[in-house]
Design a protein around this motif. Structure first.
Motif, PDB file in Angstrom:
ATOM      1  N   HIS A 180      80.757  42.541  57.296  1.00 20.09           N
ATOM      2  CA  HIS A 180      80.489  41.863  58.568  1.00 20.09           C
ATOM      3  C   HIS A 180      79.216  42.348  59.260  1.00 20.09           C
ATOM      4  N   PRO A 181      78.942  43.657  59.340  1.00 21.49           N
ATOM      5  CA  PRO A 181      77.730  44.102  60.047  1.00 21.49           C
ATOM      6  C   PRO A 181      76.430  43.571  59.443  1.00 21.49           C
ATOM      7  N   LEU A 182      76.462  43.180  58.179  1.00 22.98           N
ATOM      8  CA  LEU A 182      75.256  42.724  57.492  1.00 22.98           C
ATOM      9  C   LEU A 182      75.154  41.202  57.405  1.00 22.98           C
ATOM     10  N   GLN A 183      76.224  40.494  57.741  1.00 22.84           N
ATOM     11  CA  GLN A 183      76.268  39.044  57.531  1.00 22.84           C
ATOM     12  C   GLN A 183      75.206  38.304  58.335  1.00 22.84           C
ATOM     13  N   SER A 184      75.039  38.668  59.584  1.00 20.78           N
ATOM     14  CA  SER A 184      74.054  37.991  60.428  1.00 20.78           C
ATOM     15  C   SER A 184      72.643  38.210  59.912  1.00 20.78           C
ATOM     16  N   GLN A 185      72.325  39.428  59.502  1.00 24.67           N
ATOM     17  CA  GLN A 185      70.982  39.732  59.018  1.00 24.67           C
ATOM     18  C   GLN A 185      70.676  38.981  57.727  1.00 24.67           C
ATOM     19  N   ILE A 186      71.642  38.949  56.816  1.00 28.96           N
ATOM     20  CA  ILE A 186      71.448  38.232  55.558  1.00 28.96           C
ATOM     21  C   ILE A 186      71.281  36.740  55.817  1.00 28.96           C
ATOM     22  N   THR A 187      72.096  36.184  56.718  1.00 27.01           N
ATOM     23  CA  THR A 187      71.988  34.759  57.053  1.00 27.01           C
ATOM     24  C   THR A 187      70.614  34.443  57.626  1.00 27.01           C
ATOM     25  N   GLN A 188      70.118  35.290  58.524  1.00 28.15           N
ATOM     26  CA  GLN A 188      68.805  35.071  59.114  1.00 28.15           C
ATOM     27  C   GLN A 188      67.698  35.092  58.067  1.00 28.15           C
ATOM     28  N   LEU A 189      67.832  35.953  57.079  1.00 25.81           N
ATOM     29  CA  LEU A 189      66.833  36.001  56.011  1.00 25.81           C
ATOM     30  C   LEU A 189      66.855  34.728  55.170  1.00 25.81           C
ATOM     31  N   PHE A 190      68.051  34.225  54.848  1.00 22.00           N
ATOM     32  CA  PHE A 190      68.130  32.961  54.116  1.00 22.00           C
ATOM     33  C   PHE A 190      67.564  31.816  54.952  1.00 22.00           C
ATOM     34  N   GLU A 191      67.843  31.812  56.245  1.00 24.31           N
ATOM     35  CA  GLU A 191      67.294  30.770  57.109  1.00 24.31           C
ATOM     36  C   GLU A 191      65.771  30.851  57.155  1.00 24.31           C
ATOM     37  N   ALA A 192      65.229  32.064  57.175  1.00 21.60           N
ATOM     38  CA  ALA A 192      63.780  32.230  57.173  1.00 21.60           C
ATOM     39  C   ALA A 192      63.172  31.711  55.867  1.00 21.60           C
ATOM     40  N   ILE A 193      63.883  31.914  54.758  1.00 23.08           N
ATOM     41  CA  ILE A 193      63.414  31.396  53.472  1.00 23.08           C
ATOM     42  C   ILE A 193      63.412  29.865  53.482  1.00 23.08           C
ATOM     43  N   ILE A 194      64.477  29.267  54.004  1.00 20.34           N
ATOM     44  CA  ILE A 194      64.529  27.807  54.131  1.00 20.34           C
ATOM     45  C   ILE A 194      63.352  27.318  54.969  1.00 20.34           C
ATOM     46  N   HIS A 195      63.112  27.988  56.097  1.00 21.85           N
ATOM     47  CA  HIS A 195      62.017  27.596  57.001  1.00 21.85           C
ATOM     48  C   HIS A 195      60.673  27.669  56.297  1.00 21.85           C
ATOM     49  N   GLU A 196      60.420  28.759  55.585  1.00 20.87           N
ATOM     50  CA  GLU A 196      59.148  28.922  54.883  1.00 20.87           C
ATOM     51  C   GLU A 196      58.947  27.844  53.826  1.00 20.87           C
ATOM     52  N   SER A 197      60.042  27.435  53.183  1.00 18.72           N
ATOM     53  CA  SER A 197      59.929  26.409  52.142  1.00 18.72           C
ATOM     54  C   SER A 197      59.624  25.030  52.720  1.00 18.72           C
ATOM     55  N   GLU A 198      59.857  24.871  54.011  1.00 23.63           N
ATOM     56  CA  GLU A 198      59.673  23.561  54.644  1.00 23.63           C
ATOM     57  C   GLU A 198      58.331  23.408  55.362  1.00 23.63           C
ATOM     58  N   ILE A 199      57.728  24.529  55.845  1.00 23.02           N
ATOM     59  CA  ILE A 199      56.548  24.400  56.698  1.00 23.02           C
ATOM     60  C   ILE A 199      55.237  24.402  55.925  1.00 23.02           C
ATOM     61  N   ASN A 200      55.236  24.848  54.689  1.00 24.52           N
ATOM     62  CA  ASN A 200      54.057  24.796  53.826  1.00 24.52           C
ATOM     63  C   ASN A 200      52.848  25.501  54.436  1.00 24.52           C
ATOM     64  N   GLU A 201      53.052  26.710  54.939  1.00 23.43           N
ATOM     65  CA  GLU A 201      51.973  27.507  55.499  1.00 23.43           C
ATOM     66  C   GLU A 201      51.242  28.297  54.411  1.00 23.43           C
ATOM     67  N   LYS A 202      50.105  28.864  54.780  1.00 14.55           N
ATOM     68  CA  LYS A 202      49.328  29.687  53.864  1.00 14.55           C
ATOM     69  C   LYS A 202      50.163  30.884  53.396  1.00 14.55           C
ATOM     70  N   ALA A 203      50.067  31.200  52.109  1.00 14.63           N
ATOM     71  CA  ALA A 203      50.816  32.313  51.497  1.00 14.63           C
ATOM     72  C   ALA A 203      52.324  32.159  51.693  1.00 14.63           C
ATOM     73  N   GLY A 204      52.774  30.911  51.764  1.00 18.95           N
ATOM     74  CA  GLY A 204      54.198  30.655  51.978  1.00 18.95           C
ATOM     75  C   GLY A 204      55.079  31.211  50.880  1.00 18.95           C
ATOM     76  N   LEU A 205      54.628  31.083  49.620  1.00 19.26           N
ATOM     77  CA  LEU A 205      55.438  31.590  48.515  1.00 19.26           C
ATOM     78  C   LEU A 205      55.518  33.110  48.535  1.00 19.26           C
ATOM     79  N   ASP A 206      54.445  33.760  48.923  1.00 11.67           N
ATOM     80  CA  ASP A 206      54.493  35.216  49.033  1.00 11.67           C
ATOM     81  C   ASP A 206      55.462  35.642  50.124  1.00 11.67           C
ATOM     82  N   MET A 207      55.502  34.888  51.219  1.00 11.58           N
ATOM     83  CA  MET A 207      56.459  35.189  52.280  1.00 11.58           C
ATOM     84  C   MET A 207      57.886  34.991  51.779  1.00 11.58           C
ATOM     85  N   VAL A 208      58.111  33.924  50.997  1.00 13.98           N
ATOM     86  CA  VAL A 208      59.440  33.693  50.420  1.00 13.98           C
ATOM     87  C   VAL A 208      59.835  34.869  49.531  1.00 13.98           C
ATOM     88  N   LYS A 209      58.915  35.332  48.702  1.00 12.47           N
ATOM     89  CA  LYS A 209      59.214  36.466  47.824  1.00 12.47           C
ATOM     90  C   LYS A 209      59.530  37.724  48.629  1.00 12.47           C
TER      91      LYS A 209
END
Length: 300
Positions: free
Chosen positions: A129-158
């Motif tokens: 439970h203490p880690l669930q929110s942090q892990i969820t936020q990281l997955f959400e950030a990955i989803i966001h990066e895959s959608e906005i197509n910013e510079k070095a987006g794939l490196d940010m995903v990695k």
């Protein structure tokens, strides 16, 4: 059940073929790929975090009860299928073998994580439970990066993916390998890589010990200390796993599988398989395919 056992390449199910990665929330992915409920292999890495839903997920013939905040790490070649109950959601990331190889100039970086060693017992982890929110936020950030197509987006995903891997790997505090000497740990990893490459040709611990320039007794001691089983069992387990993976392909005869695994004849292969599984190859195939057909009819 199709006669040909499916093996999926990343390009076959990815909308991002050029970049060797698929990133998605799980519910829409499941809706688009219902055929993946049946047993299949991937040629790519497969990471799934469930946030809601139930049912079962089978990885290399081990069945797990699906529950929220359970994460799965699968490596190329593993066989898996699922049978869900009710609405299921979460996140999924599929990425090719080369995706991380040039990153950080560490082509073998993923091999340092215990959940990417291809061992089923290490690849399914409940997120506390203490880690669930942090892990969820990281997955959400990955989803966001895959959608906005910013510079070095794939490196940010990695970079975000590596944060998830590191956080989850820190949960594996019970691993004996963490307390092992670096020399023995390196020997163990080398042995496991050799087994993965040569299990069909080399069946005896002494063959691997010779390649590693150590004695069979030393190799056995390392395996017993770090894995809890002797070296011979590590080899046999890998042979049995490959036999099971091949047997669920109905296009391959038991005889061809036996010869492909370098058994002298079908009879010897059958005795070996039954001794270590309790079933003949034919009975295992029949039982597995019957179970698979039943699961596919209950999928929703």
């Amino acid at each position: 059940m199709k006669d040909t056992f499916p093996i999926y390449d990343i390009c076959a199910i990815s909308e991002f073929k050029r970049d060797d990665i698929l990133i998605s929330r799980f519910a829409p992915y499941l809706k688009s790929h219902k055929n993946l409920a049946l047993p299949h292999k991937h040629t790519f890495y497969h990471v799934v975090l469930f946030t809601e839903g139930g049912g079962t997920h089978e990885v290399d013939f081990t069945t797990f009860a699906v529950k929220p905040f359970q994460i799965y790490f699968m490596v190329p070649g593993q066989v898996h299928s699922w049978s869900f109950e009710g609405e299921v959601d979460g996140y999924i990331i599929n990425f090719s073998v080369p995706f991380f190889q040039s990153f950080l100039l560490r082509p073998d970086y993923l091999e340092e994580f215990p959940f990417f060693n291809g061992t089923t017992d290490h690849s399914v982890i409940d997120i506390p439970h203490p880690l669930q929110s942090q892990i969820t936020q990281l997955f959400e950030a990955i989803i966001h990066e895959s959608e906005i197509n910013e510079k070095a987006g794939l490196d940010m995903v990695k970079a975000l993916m590596l944060q998830i891997f590191i956080l989850v790997s820190r949960l594996s505090t019970g691993s004996k390998s963490q307390n092992a000497t670096s020399y023995n740990y390196t020997l163990l990893k080398s042995f496991q890589k050799l087994v993965e490459k040569s299990f069909s040709e080399l069946k005896l611990p002494k063959d691997y010990a010779e390649i590693l320039y150590i004695t069979p007794n030393h190799l056995n001691a390392i395996c017993k200390d770090m894995l809890g089983v002797p070296a011979g069992e590590v080899i046999r387990n890998r042979v049995i796993l490959e036999a099971k993976r091949l047997l669920i392909n109905r296009d391959q005869s038991v005889t061809s599988i036996a010869y492909g695994l370098n058994f002298a004849d079908n009879s010897y292969f059958t005795k070996f398989f039954k001794k270590h599984t309790g079933l003949t190859p034919e009975d295992f195939r029949k039982q597995t395919l019957t179970h698979t057909h039943h699961d596919s009819t209950t999928y929703r």
